[in-house]
Design a protein around this motif. Structure first.
Motif, PDB file in Angstrom:
ATOM      1  N   ASN A 122      76.896   6.093  85.686  1.00 52.13           N
ATOM      2  CA  ASN A 122      75.902   5.427  84.839  1.00 52.13           C
ATOM      3  C   ASN A 122      75.770   6.136  83.500  1.00 52.13           C
ATOM      4  O   ASN A 122      75.710   5.498  82.446  1.00 52.13           O
ATOM      5  CB  ASN A 122      74.537   5.376  85.545  1.00 52.13           C
ATOM      6  N   GLN A 123      75.748   7.459  83.523  1.00 50.59           N
ATOM      7  CA  GLN A 123      75.607   8.228  82.287  1.00 50.59           C
ATOM      8  C   GLN A 123      76.830   8.067  81.392  1.00 50.59           C
ATOM      9  O   GLN A 123      76.701   7.824  80.186  1.00 50.59           O
ATOM     10  CB  GLN A 123      75.379   9.704  82.602  1.00 50.59           C
ATOM     11  N   VAL A 124      78.016   8.184  81.962  1.00 53.87           N
ATOM     12  CA  VAL A 124      79.250   8.038  81.178  1.00 53.87           C
ATOM     13  C   VAL A 124      79.326   6.647  80.553  1.00 53.87           C
ATOM     14  O   VAL A 124      79.627   6.504  79.364  1.00 53.87           O
ATOM     15  CB  VAL A 124      80.502   8.311  82.049  1.00 53.87           C
ATOM     16  N   LEU A 125      79.043   5.617  81.330  1.00 55.02           N
ATOM     17  CA  LEU A 125      79.131   4.247  80.806  1.00 55.02           C
ATOM     18  C   LEU A 125      78.104   3.990  79.708  1.00 55.02           C
ATOM     19  O   LEU A 125      78.403   3.334  78.716  1.00 55.02           O
ATOM     20  CB  LEU A 125      78.963   3.239  81.938  1.00 55.02           C
ATOM     21  N   ALA A 126      76.897   4.511  79.865  1.00 52.33           N
ATOM     22  CA  ALA A 126      75.861   4.307  78.842  1.00 52.33           C
ATOM     23  C   ALA A 126      76.183   5.061  77.555  1.00 52.33           C
ATOM     24  O   ALA A 126      75.901   4.580  76.459  1.00 52.33           O
ATOM     25  CB  ALA A 126      74.503   4.741  79.383  1.00 52.33           C
TER      26      ALA A 126
END
Length: 75
Positions: free
Chosen positions: A8-12
């Motif tokens: 989630n963090q990488v994609l955001a």
């Protein structure tokens, strides 16, 4: 392998539209990723169902999350 929180963090951070759209990776394995798109009036079409653009965007997020989960260890 990355967990759901890390993905989630990488994609955001790497895809600004994901931060705008709001998809949430719920679970991750090398063979399966579960992503949800929380219901919101901004994501609905004129007949009150999920807009096609949001659906296709969710598919793109899911494929990106699966790719990250399966290939992250190869870096």
């Amino acid at each position: 392998m990355l967990d759901a929180t890390a993905i989630n963090q990488v994609l955001a951070e790497t895809v600004p539209f994901n931060a705008h759209m709001g998809p949430v990776v719920e679970s991750v394995s090398p063979q399966r990723v579960t992503v949800i798109l929380p219901e919101s009036p901004e994501r609905l079409n004129h007949v009150g169902t999920t807009h096609a653009v949001a659906q296709f965007g969710l598919g793109e997020v899911t494929s990106g999350a699966l790719t990250l989960a399966a290939l992250w260890d190869l870096q």
